[in-house]
Motif scaffolding. Structure first.
Motif, PDB file in Angstrom:
ATOM      1  N   CYS A 189       0.957  -1.120   0.040  1.00 24.05           N
ATOM      2  CA  CYS A 189       0.046  -0.004   0.007  1.00 24.05           C
ATOM      3  C   CYS A 189       0.818   1.147   0.071  1.00 24.05           C
ATOM      4  N   VAL A 190       0.196   2.198  -0.715  1.00 25.23           N
ATOM      5  CA  VAL A 190       1.192   3.618  -0.347  1.00 25.23           C
ATOM      6  C   VAL A 190       0.165   4.574   0.346  1.00 25.23           C
ATOM      7  N   PHE A 191       0.725   5.187   1.134  1.00 27.01           N
ATOM      8  CA  PHE A 191       0.125   6.398   1.812  1.00 27.01           C
ATOM      9  C   PHE A 191       0.821   7.567   1.474  1.00 27.01           C
ATOM     10  N   ALA A 192       0.203   8.198   0.224  1.00 26.14           N
ATOM     11  CA  ALA A 192       0.683   9.538   0.185  1.00 26.14           C
ATOM     12  C   ALA A 192      -0.716   9.840  -0.888  1.00 26.14           C
ATOM     13  N   GLY A 193      -0.459  11.245  -1.247  1.00 21.23           N
ATOM     14  CA  GLY A 193      -1.565  11.785  -2.005  1.00 21.23           C
ATOM     15  C   GLY A 193      -1.935  13.348  -1.933  1.00 21.23           C
ATOM     16  N   PRO A 194      -2.829  14.047  -2.567  1.00 20.09           N
ATOM     17  CA  PRO A 194      -3.073  15.344  -2.667  1.00 20.09           C
ATOM     18  C   PRO A 194      -3.844  15.863  -1.296  1.00 20.09           C
ATOM     19  N   ALA A 195      -4.739  14.708  -0.683  1.00 24.46           N
ATOM     20  CA  ALA A 195      -5.354  15.204   0.504  1.00 24.46           C
ATOM     21  C   ALA A 195      -4.285  15.437   1.714  1.00 24.46           C
ATOM     22  N   THR A 218       3.658  -4.897   5.150  1.00 26.83           N
ATOM     23  CA  THR A 218       4.626  -5.172   4.369  1.00 26.83           C
ATOM     24  C   THR A 218       4.617  -4.527   2.891  1.00 26.83           C
ATOM     25  N   ASP A 219       5.973  -4.151   2.471  1.00 27.28           N
ATOM     26  CA  ASP A 219       6.193  -3.470   1.070  1.00 27.28           C
ATOM     27  C   ASP A 219       5.139  -2.464   1.028  1.00 27.28           C
ATOM     28  N   CYS A 220       5.036  -1.458   1.996  1.00 28.84           N
ATOM     29  CA  CYS A 220       4.285  -0.414   1.894  1.00 28.84           C
ATOM     30  C   CYS A 220       5.423   0.812   1.811  1.00 28.84           C
ATOM     31  N   THR A 221       4.780   2.163   1.383  1.00 28.36           N
ATOM     32  CA  THR A 221       5.628   3.461   1.233  1.00 28.36           C
ATOM     33  C   THR A 221       4.675   4.456   1.810  1.00 28.36           C
ATOM     34  N   PHE A 222       5.457   5.123   2.727  1.00 28.33           N
ATOM     35  CA  PHE A 222       4.851   6.288   3.587  1.00 28.33           C
ATOM     36  C   PHE A 222       5.353   7.721   3.205  1.00 28.33           C
ATOM     37  N   SER A 223       4.504   8.739   2.893  1.00 32.89           N
ATOM     38  CA  SER A 223       4.990  10.051   2.651  1.00 32.89           C
ATOM     39  C   SER A 223       3.662  10.855   3.244  1.00 32.89           C
ATOM     40  N   LEU A 224       3.384  10.700   4.411  1.00 29.65           N
ATOM     41  CA  LEU A 224       2.552  11.462   5.152  1.00 29.65           C
ATOM     42  C   LEU A 224       2.945  11.488   6.665  1.00 29.65           C
ATOM     43  N   ARG A 225       2.592  12.456   7.280  1.00 29.03           N
ATOM     44  CA  ARG A 225       2.862  12.768   8.852  1.00 29.03           C
ATOM     45  C   ARG A 225       2.056  11.964   9.724  1.00 29.03           C
ATOM     46  N   TYR A 226       2.810  11.332  10.581  1.00 29.43           N
ATOM     47  CA  TYR A 226       2.111  10.953  12.048  1.00 29.43           C
ATOM     48  C   TYR A 226       1.495   9.477  11.577  1.00 29.43           C
ATOM     49  N   THR A 256       4.098  -4.904  13.033  1.00 29.10           N
ATOM     50  CA  THR A 256       5.456  -5.125  12.433  1.00 29.10           C
ATOM     51  C   THR A 256       5.356  -4.512  11.018  1.00 29.10           C
ATOM     52  N   MET A 257       6.597  -4.039  10.668  1.00 32.00           N
ATOM     53  CA  MET A 257       6.901  -3.274   9.598  1.00 32.00           C
ATOM     54  C   MET A 257       7.943  -3.826   8.674  1.00 32.00           C
ATOM     55  N   GLU A 258       7.854  -4.491   7.576  1.00 35.97           N
ATOM     56  CA  GLU A 258       8.784  -5.050   6.770  1.00 35.97           C
ATOM     57  C   GLU A 258       9.060  -4.498   5.409  1.00 35.97           C
ATOM     58  N   HIS A 259      10.262  -4.407   4.956  1.00 31.29           N
ATOM     59  CA  HIS A 259      10.532  -3.940   3.538  1.00 31.29           C
ATOM     60  C   HIS A 259       9.389  -2.691   2.889  1.00 31.29           C
ATOM     61  N   SER A 260       9.687  -1.801   3.895  1.00 33.67           N
ATOM     62  CA  SER A 260       8.747  -0.609   3.569  1.00 33.67           C
ATOM     63  C   SER A 260       9.923   0.516   3.834  1.00 33.67           C
ATOM     64  N   THR A 261       9.041   1.782   3.522  1.00 36.95           N
ATOM     65  CA  THR A 261       9.895   3.122   3.014  1.00 36.95           C
ATOM     66  C   THR A 261       9.186   4.124   3.781  1.00 36.95           C
ATOM     67  N   MET A 262       9.744   4.949   4.805  1.00 38.55           N
ATOM     68  CA  MET A 262       9.021   5.974   5.061  1.00 38.55           C
ATOM     69  C   MET A 262      10.017   7.299   4.629  1.00 38.55           C
ATOM     70  N   ASP A 263       9.413   8.123   3.545  1.00 36.34           N
ATOM     71  CA  ASP A 263      10.495   9.231   3.134  1.00 36.34           C
ATOM     72  C   ASP A 263      10.623  10.338   4.042  1.00 36.34           C
ATOM     73  N   LEU A 297      13.760   4.560   7.223  1.00 34.91           N
ATOM     74  CA  LEU A 297      12.912   5.502   8.050  1.00 34.91           C
ATOM     75  C   LEU A 297      13.694   7.031   7.577  1.00 34.91           C
ATOM     76  N   GLY A 298      12.978   7.854   7.048  1.00 27.17           N
ATOM     77  CA  GLY A 298      13.555   8.767   6.653  1.00 27.17           C
ATOM     78  C   GLY A 298      13.181   9.963   7.213  1.00 27.17           C
ATOM     79  N   GLY A 299      12.186  10.374   7.975  1.00 28.01           N
ATOM     80  CA  GLY A 299      11.480  11.658   8.357  1.00 28.01           C
ATOM     81  C   GLY A 299      12.093  12.098   9.768  1.00 28.01           C
ATOM     82  N   ILE A 300      11.957  13.518   9.904  1.00 30.02           N
ATOM     83  CA  ILE A 300      12.649  13.811  11.414  1.00 30.02           C
ATOM     84  C   ILE A 300      11.970  13.253  12.407  1.00 30.02           C
ATOM     85  N   LYS A 301      12.460  13.014  13.664  1.00 34.71           N
ATOM     86  CA  LYS A 301      11.623  12.601  14.709  1.00 34.71           C
ATOM     87  C   LYS A 301      10.928  11.298  14.631  1.00 34.71           C
TER      88      LYS A 301
END
Length: 284
Positions: free
Chosen positions: A27-33, A48-56, A65-72, A92-96
């Protein structure tokens, strides 16, 4: 029955709020909203295999558990107030990224996050690399094993920390820390471990200026020191150092045994200093 959430995109506020007993895959957690807190208050979830680009995204989450996933880098303050989590093979790429959490384990992870791991309990990092300007502030019961770390003001005001087989490229590390043991590691930093209590370094290489001053219950076992001048000032110390130390200044108490030292400085102390420096005899 466990739920499955797969192959979807979410960007709304609290999109999967209070999700329970679920497997979230690809799943992808990102978008215009640009919604916050997408998985807040979730329980017993596997990501598993998820991508995050939203706060909190993972606040107040329990048993995850979180595996093979990316937080930008846009995934700010990603994991707060969470308990009993395992993160594997992820970025894990975000501050704090982690704060006020309990019992979180990271394995084979890549972390770039300022202010990582603050005010947390029972955090474990293994086989990972991490870059963080303020790493593990005011946390306790933390373990690092086979970690490559780059930062500045690391491990300050910590209690009960164990580090093994790691490389720490830091600066003012371990200030005001209590009960810290570092084994078989490289520790590079300026003004290392001032005001610490109960720091033990075993089979370590220590690099940098003015290390280990104002320490209580400081112990070095079979360590080496490089570019270490004005060492041990006003410290209560028992140290066995192999090789050469540039200079030792006004140790408060205890014994420092070295192979050689460029200069022993005893001048203008502001307190009584009775520490001894012993030059090891050359048996060869």
């Amino acid at each position: 029955m466990r739920k499955t959430v797969a192959d979807s995109r979410f960007d709304e506020e609290r999109a999967l709020y209070n999700l329970r007993e679920a497997d979230v895959k690809n799943c992808v957690f990102a978008g215009p909203a640009d919604g916050e807190s997408v998985l807040k208050e979730s329980r017993d979830v596997n990501l598993t295999d998820c991508t995050f680009s939203l706060r909190y995204p993972l606040w107040h989450v329990k048993q995850f558990t979180m595996e093979h996933s990316t937080m930008d880098e846009l995934t700010r303050a990603a994991i707060w107030y969470a308990t009993d989590g395992v993160i594997r093979n992820s970025t894990l790429g975000g501050i704090k990224a982690v704060r006020e959490c309990e019992r979180i384990r990271l394995e084979d992870c890549h972390v770039v996050s300022q202010e990582f791991g603050w005010k947390s309990v029972g955090i474990t990092l293994t086989d990972s690399d991490i870059e963080s300007e303020y790493l593990f502030f005011d946390s306790r019961d933390v373990k690092l094993e086979r970690v490559q770390m780059k930062g500045k003001y690391s491990f300050q005001y910590m209690k009960n920390l164990e580090i093994t087989d790691s490389v720490l490229d830091t600066k003012d590390a371990f200030w005001h820390s209590e009960n810290v043991t570092v084994r078989n590691s490289v520790v590079k930093g300026e003004y290392l471990a001032w005001f610490s209590d109960g720091l033990t370094l075993i089979d370590c290489k220590i690099i940098g200026t003015q290390p280990l001053c104002y320490c209580k219950n400081l112990k070095l076992v079979n360590c080496t020191m490089e570019d270490t001048d004005l060492s041990f000032e006003y410290s209560d110390v028992e140290a066995d150092v192999k090789g050469h130390v540039i200079s030792i200044k006004n140790p408060k108490s205890g014994t420092i045994t070295v192979d050689s030292v460029g200069e022993i400085i005893r001048e203008t102390p502001v307190m009584e200093c009775s520490g001894e420096v012993v030059i090891r005899k050359n048996n060869g």
